[in-house]
Scaffold this active site. Structure first.
Site, PDB file in Angstrom:
ATOM      1  CG  ASN A   7      31.410  44.818  41.775  1.00  0.00           C
ATOM      2  OD1 ASN A   7      31.466  44.356  42.920  1.00  0.00           O
ATOM      3  ND2 ASN A   7      31.215  44.060  40.704  1.00  0.00           N
ATOM      4  CD1 TRP A   8      36.118  48.172  45.536  1.00  0.00           C
ATOM      5  CD2 TRP A   8      36.349  47.764  47.723  1.00  0.00           C
ATOM      6  NE1 TRP A   8      36.705  49.273  46.104  1.00  0.00           N
ATOM      7  CE2 TRP A   8      36.861  49.047  47.450  1.00  0.00           C
ATOM      8  CE3 TRP A   8      36.382  47.295  49.037  1.00  0.00           C
ATOM      9  CZ2 TRP A   8      37.414  49.857  48.443  1.00  0.00           C
ATOM     10  CZ3 TRP A   8      36.919  48.102  50.026  1.00  0.00           C
ATOM     11  CH2 TRP A   8      37.432  49.366  49.719  1.00  0.00           C
ATOM     12  CE  LYS A   9      34.315  42.765  39.257  1.00  0.00           C
ATOM     13  NZ  LYS A   9      34.569  42.309  37.911  1.00  0.00           N
ATOM     14  CG  HIS A  96      28.601  41.014  38.489  1.00  0.00           C
ATOM     15  ND1 HIS A  96      29.522  40.156  37.962  1.00  0.00           N
ATOM     16  CD2 HIS A  96      29.102  42.265  38.332  1.00  0.00           C
ATOM     17  CE1 HIS A  96      30.560  40.864  37.509  1.00  0.00           C
ATOM     18  NE2 HIS A  96      30.320  42.139  37.724  1.00  0.00           N
ATOM     19  CD  GLU A 165      29.073  45.229  34.968  1.00  0.00           C
ATOM     20  OE1 GLU A 165      29.971  46.008  35.265  1.00  0.00           O
ATOM     21  OE2 GLU A 165      28.838  44.180  35.586  1.00  0.00           O
ATOM     22  N   GLY A 171      36.837  43.211  32.978  1.00  0.00           N
ATOM     23  CA  GLY A 171      38.200  42.854  33.385  1.00  0.00           C
ATOM     24  C   GLY A 171      39.155  42.572  32.246  1.00  0.00           C
ATOM     25  CB  SER A 208      37.476  47.438  30.598  1.00  0.00           C
ATOM     26  OG  SER A 208      37.714  46.056  30.719  1.00  0.00           O
ATOM     27  N   GLY A 229      34.741  48.046  38.226  1.00  0.00           N
ATOM     28  CA  GLY A 229      35.358  46.971  39.002  1.00  0.00           C
ATOM     29  C   GLY A 229      36.789  47.313  39.352  1.00  0.00           C
ATOM     30  N   GLY A 230      37.718  46.843  38.512  1.00  0.00           N
ATOM     31  CA  GLY A 230      39.153  47.001  38.759  1.00  0.00           C
ATOM     32  C   GLY A 230      39.561  48.386  39.242  1.00  0.00           C
TER      33      GLY A 230
HETATM   34  P1  PGA Z   1      35.817  45.852  35.488  1.00  0.00           P
HETATM   35  O1  PGA Z   1      34.574  45.156  36.220  1.00  0.00           O
HETATM   36  O2  PGA Z   1      35.616  47.343  35.594  1.00  0.00           O
HETATM   37  O3  PGA Z   1      37.024  45.368  36.227  1.00  0.00           O
HETATM   38  O4  PGA Z   1      35.789  45.408  34.057  1.00  0.00           O
HETATM   39  C1  PGA Z   1      33.268  45.622  36.087  1.00  0.00           C
HETATM   40  C2  PGA Z   1      32.314  44.737  36.840  1.00  0.00           C
HETATM   41  O5  PGA Z   1      32.500  43.513  36.844  1.00  0.00           O
HETATM   42  O6  PGA Z   1      31.340  45.219  37.451  1.00  0.00           O
END
Ligand code: PGA
Length: 247
Positions: A7-9, A96, A165, A171, A208, A229-230
């Protein structure tokens, strides 16, 4: 089947496609490739070009959100499931925590799920408790409410994936303990079986996830994959997660 979803946001420009291309090259040669599916959710601006590029390849493209109406409407800047499907996406995230905190209500989420499925998008429905819920030992009841207010038996469970999540984990580098996460995943699957009958949809973990902690997550057999995400913004970090999961 396991899922690794990146998930690139709010990240990515056209040339960032080289990150996905590297992941695709790894996947092509990976001896475990039949065991899992790779999906990326870039921002709306990149969906069409990325979906075209990966059309006959194994990486699938999804959107990070969709509007709660079917096709066209007079909502400025909104993008409907129909429009997303038409540019080549196969999946969409719904609910999300970033969007929940920006105002997604249950009524909106219900429509998003319904219209996404109607337009043949598979839905990755995100749920998760926040720090205060966790502190007050409300995790199970919060998750149950998030699930039963939106998901119902008449929906096609084969097209639904649930991503658990915890908001406090997204994050932050903080993750649940193995026991906590196993119990929670079992709880989620129990509720899903109550809604849909015998077999639960896939349940992913997100928050994370990285190449190190995935070695702990892989021991929890109830988890069907990850929403990342990250670490999905770097081909190496994303590939390390897959490698270490199967090591
Ligand atoms: P993260 O994000 O891996 O950076 O914690 C996960 C997400 O928001 O889908």
């Amino acid at each position: 089947m396991k899922y690794f979803i990146g998930n690139w946001k709010m990240f990515g420009v056209p040339k960032s496609i080289n990150i996905l291309d590297k992941v695709n090259s790894f996947h092509k040669k990976d001896k475990n490739r039949k065991k899992y599916r790779v999906i990326f959710t870039p921002p709306f601006t990149l969906i069409e070009s990325y979906a075209k590029f990966f059309k006959n390849k194994k990486i699938l493209i999804g959107s990070q959100n969709c509007f709660q109406k079917d096709r066209f409407s007079s909502n400025t800047a909104a993008i409907s499931p129909y429009m997303i499907k038409k540019v080549g996406a196969n999946y969409t995230l719904v609910g999300h925590s970033d969007n929940r905190s920006e105002g997604d209500t249950d009524a909106m989420l219900k429509n998003k799920v319904f219209f996404a499925l109607k337009n043949n998008l598979k839905v990755v429905f995100c749920i998760g408790e926040n720090k205060i819920d966790k502190r007050n030992k409300k995790t199970f009841s919060v998750l149950k409410k998030q699930l039963i207010s939106i998901l119902e038996k008449k929906l096609d469970k084969k097209k639904i994936i649930v991503a658990y999540e915890p908001v406090w984990s997204i994050g932050t580098g903080k993750i649940p303990t193995k026991i906590e996460l196993q119990k929670t995943t079992i709880h989620i699957k129990k509720i899903l079986k109550k809604i849909f009958g015998k077999k639960s949809p896939a349940v992913l973990y997100g928050g994370s996830v990285d190449g190190n902690n995935v070695k702990m997550f892989r021991e929890i057999k109830e988890i069907d994959g990850f929403l990342i995400g990250g670490a999905s913004k770097s081909a190496k970090k994303f590939i390390d997660i897959i490698k270490n999961y199967y090591r």
